[in-house]
Scaffold this motif. Sequence first.
Motif, PDB file in Angstrom:
ATOM      1  N   THR A  60      -0.306   4.257  -1.895  1.00  0.00           N
ATOM      2  CA  THR A  60       0.657   4.475  -0.815  1.00  0.00           C
ATOM      3  C   THR A  60       0.085   3.950   0.501  1.00  0.00           C
ATOM      4  OG1 THR A  60      -0.182   6.704  -0.420  1.00  0.00           O
ATOM      5  CG2 THR A  60       1.699   6.516  -1.903  1.00  0.00           C
ATOM      6  N   VAL A  61       0.926   3.279   1.260  1.00  0.00           N
ATOM      7  CA  VAL A  61       0.505   2.732   2.552  1.00  0.00           C
ATOM      8  C   VAL A  61       1.571   3.099   3.580  1.00  0.00           C
ATOM      9  CG1 VAL A  61      -0.135   0.661   3.838  1.00  0.00           C
ATOM     10  CG2 VAL A  61      -0.564   0.757   1.362  1.00  0.00           C
ATOM     11  N   ALA A  62       1.225   3.952   4.528  1.00  0.00           N
ATOM     12  CA  ALA A  62       2.180   4.303   5.583  1.00  0.00           C
ATOM     13  C   ALA A  62       2.280   3.117   6.536  1.00  0.00           C
ATOM     14  CB  ALA A  62       1.709   5.553   6.315  1.00  0.00           C
ATOM     15  N   ALA A  63       3.479   2.634   6.749  1.00  0.00           N
ATOM     16  CA  ALA A  63       3.669   1.479   7.627  1.00  0.00           C
ATOM     17  C   ALA A  63       5.110   1.434   8.101  1.00  0.00           C
ATOM     18  CB  ALA A  63       3.341   0.181   6.872  1.00  0.00           C
ATOM     19  N   ASP A  64       5.275   0.930   9.324  1.00  0.00           N
ATOM     20  CA  ASP A  64       6.623   0.701   9.850  1.00  0.00           C
ATOM     21  C   ASP A  64       6.907  -0.792   9.693  1.00  0.00           C
ATOM     22  OD1 ASP A  64       8.824   0.114  11.516  1.00  0.00           O
ATOM     23  OD2 ASP A  64       8.416   1.884  12.736  1.00  0.00           O
ATOM     24  N   VAL A  65       7.901  -1.112   8.884  1.00  0.00           N
ATOM     25  CA  VAL A  65       8.144  -2.527   8.569  1.00  0.00           C
ATOM     26  C   VAL A  65       8.672  -3.328   9.763  1.00  0.00           C
ATOM     27  CG1 VAL A  65       8.413  -2.349   6.060  1.00  0.00           C
ATOM     28  CG2 VAL A  65      10.409  -1.953   7.546  1.00  0.00           C
ATOM     29  N   THR A  66       9.009  -2.641  10.866  1.00  0.00           N
ATOM     30  CA  THR A  66       9.440  -3.384  12.052  1.00  0.00           C
ATOM     31  C   THR A  66       8.250  -3.766  12.936  1.00  0.00           C
ATOM     32  OG1 THR A  66       9.828  -1.412  13.406  1.00  0.00           O
ATOM     33  CG2 THR A  66      11.687  -2.216  12.079  1.00  0.00           C
ATOM     34  N   TRP A  67       7.064  -3.309  12.543  1.00  0.00           N
ATOM     35  CA  TRP A  67       5.867  -3.641  13.323  1.00  0.00           C
ATOM     36  C   TRP A  67       5.105  -4.760  12.625  1.00  0.00           C
ATOM     37  CZ3 TRP A  67       3.187   1.580  15.099  1.00  0.00           C
ATOM     38  CH2 TRP A  67       4.115   2.297  15.878  1.00  0.00           C
ATOM     39  N   ARG A  68       4.923  -5.880  13.355  1.00  0.00           N
ATOM     40  CA  ARG A  68       4.211  -7.041  12.787  1.00  0.00           C
ATOM     41  C   ARG A  68       2.846  -6.662  12.237  1.00  0.00           C
ATOM     42  NH1 ARG A  68       5.825  -9.769  17.275  1.00  0.00           N
ATOM     43  NH2 ARG A  68       7.522 -11.181  16.784  1.00  0.00           N
ATOM     44  N   GLU A  69       2.094  -5.868  13.026  1.00  0.00           N
ATOM     45  CA  GLU A  69       0.716  -5.525  12.630  1.00  0.00           C
ATOM     46  C   GLU A  69       0.737  -4.692  11.358  1.00  0.00           C
ATOM     47  OE1 GLU A  69       2.169  -4.587  15.515  1.00  0.00           O
ATOM     48  OE2 GLU A  69       1.453  -6.282  16.721  1.00  0.00           O
ATOM     49  N   ASP A  70       1.721  -3.795  11.244  1.00  0.00           N
ATOM     50  CA  ASP A  70       1.820  -2.948  10.051  1.00  0.00           C
ATOM     51  C   ASP A  70       2.119  -3.791   8.814  1.00  0.00           C
ATOM     52  OD1 ASP A  70       1.369  -0.740  11.612  1.00  0.00           O
ATOM     53  OD2 ASP A  70       3.051   0.425  10.798  1.00  0.00           O
ATOM     54  N   VAL A  71       2.998  -4.780   8.971  1.00  0.00           N
ATOM     55  CA  VAL A  71       3.363  -5.636   7.830  1.00  0.00           C
ATOM     56  C   VAL A  71       2.128  -6.423   7.370  1.00  0.00           C
ATOM     57  CG1 VAL A  71       4.733  -7.655   7.149  1.00  0.00           C
ATOM     58  CG2 VAL A  71       5.821  -5.738   8.335  1.00  0.00           C
TER      59      VAL A  71
END
Length: 253
Positions: A60-71
């Motif tokens: 599992t990876v918590a990430a906001d797909v609208t954030w470039r760095e998170d992607v």
Amino acid sequence: CVPDGERGLRGRVVLVTGAASGIGRAQVLRFLEEGARVVATDRDAGGLATLPGAGDGCLTVAADVTWREDVARLVGTAVESHGRIDVLSNTAGILDGFARSLDTSEELWERVFAVNVTAVFRLTNAVLPGMLAQGRGTVVNVASVASFVAGGGGAAYTASKHALLGYTRQLASDYGRRGIKVNAVCPGLVETGMTRERLAEPESRFMKAATAVPSGRYGQPDEIAAVAVFLAKPDSDFMQGAAVMVDGGLTIR
Ligand code: NAD
């Protein structure tokens, strides 16, 4: 006899967005059942933690797909852990409160497009080079009946889901010959975090819409996940740029 690895998803690396809830979560469970190695991502870290298999078969990876760095971090983590990504399921999405155009602020419009369209484009572009390098890859986009008809959302949602289907078809057209399969599953009304509150009101337009369809009911997340998993399997390899309606018949009349 065809070995399971060739027909099925055993050992395949599957990245699912929107995995903490609803249709994404149901896909994670099905992909794990198929023996895939699943990378489940969502901005809701608490929801991800409750996935069965989290921290075990399922990364599992918590990430906001609208954030470039998170992607970038998400794709980096998946590839670092599993060496590649075979299947990308773009499932994360948000609704717009059924706002008509005049009631839609630019901020709401941009927020909806950021998740439903731009994040899909960004994540797909981050994953595609690896798929092209291995000569094989599958993208499943969770679109909607709102990719075809009005009324499944407000102005921003319906426009975003039309855009997502257009993007799906263009991707299929551009990369199909290079081993990339791209299709969309188009759910009708499904009971998830997105719809549950409205469905709880017996007189809501949701409830009326649900019972007005030929199947006479709304769907469950697993009924969409089943089709998404089929689109990820080699069994569907002749499908390209398709939009598979899973809507209880909503769009046939
Ligand atoms: P849901 O709200 O239960 O799940 C959506 C998930 O996406 C949530 O866990 C949420 O945290 C996550 N998410 C939202 N924005 C994110 C972001 N910026 N970064 C990372 N994660 C984010 O809803 P659902 O119904 O399971 O929705 C899944 C997909 O199905 C969506 O694309 C939706 O548009 C589509 N869909 C749903 C229905 C329906 O009736 N439920 C109908 C047609 C299409």
